[in-house]
Design a protein around this motif. Sequence first.
Motif, PDB file in Angstrom:
ATOM      1  N   LEU A  22     -10.478  36.800 -34.617  1.00 12.62           N
ATOM      2  CA  LEU A  22     -11.306  37.951 -34.227  1.00 12.62           C
ATOM      3  C   LEU A  22     -12.734  37.796 -34.751  1.00 12.62           C
ATOM      4  O   LEU A  22     -13.702  38.036 -34.027  1.00 12.62           O
ATOM      5  CB  LEU A  22     -10.676  39.242 -34.763  1.00 12.62           C
ATOM      6  N   ARG A  23     -12.865  37.361 -35.978  1.00 11.16           N
ATOM      7  CA  ARG A  23     -14.198  37.173 -36.573  1.00 11.16           C
ATOM      8  C   ARG A  23     -14.981  36.056 -35.888  1.00 11.16           C
ATOM      9  O   ARG A  23     -16.204  36.079 -35.872  1.00 11.16           O
ATOM     10  CB  ARG A  23     -14.070  36.872 -38.060  1.00 11.16           C
TER      11      ARG A  23
ATOM     12  N   LYS B 133     -16.912  40.906 -29.483  1.00  6.92           N
ATOM     13  CA  LYS B 133     -16.467  41.787 -30.570  1.00  6.92           C
ATOM     14  C   LYS B 133     -16.951  43.214 -30.355  1.00  6.92           C
ATOM     15  O   LYS B 133     -16.222  44.161 -30.656  1.00  6.92           O
ATOM     16  CB  LYS B 133     -16.968  41.274 -31.923  1.00  6.92           C
ATOM     17  N   GLN B 134     -18.142  43.389 -29.826  1.00  2.00           N
ATOM     18  CA  GLN B 134     -18.688  44.726 -29.606  1.00  2.00           C
ATOM     19  C   GLN B 134     -17.937  45.489 -28.509  1.00  2.00           C
ATOM     20  O   GLN B 134     -17.996  46.712 -28.470  1.00  2.00           O
ATOM     21  CB  GLN B 134     -20.174  44.638 -29.265  1.00  2.00           C
TER      22      GLN B 134
ATOM     23  N   ALA C 285      -8.204  46.091 -31.399  1.00  2.65           N
ATOM     24  CA  ALA C 285      -8.288  45.251 -32.599  1.00  2.65           C
ATOM     25  C   ALA C 285      -7.024  45.375 -33.432  1.00  2.65           C
ATOM     26  O   ALA C 285      -6.473  44.378 -33.904  1.00  2.65           O
ATOM     27  CB  ALA C 285      -9.514  45.632 -33.426  1.00  2.65           C
TER      28      ALA C 285
END
Length: 64
Positions: free
Chosen positions: A21-22, A29-30, A37
Amino acid sequence: MTNSPGKPRKDKPDPQRMAVLRALPLEIKQQINGEEARAFLYNEELPESLLEKLKDYLEDIKPA
């Protein structure tokens, strides 16, 4: 066990999934909301909306 939204979980998120995810581009991600998530991090059934957002980044995902 399912948790209510906004309620802290007692188990820890999957560290490998957290790293994935990072590593996603900022624009992706936004677009990911809290429910999406959480499902990803805790290896729950992924919402279709998240699968659509991640389709270019995930392999071997077959629609149900």
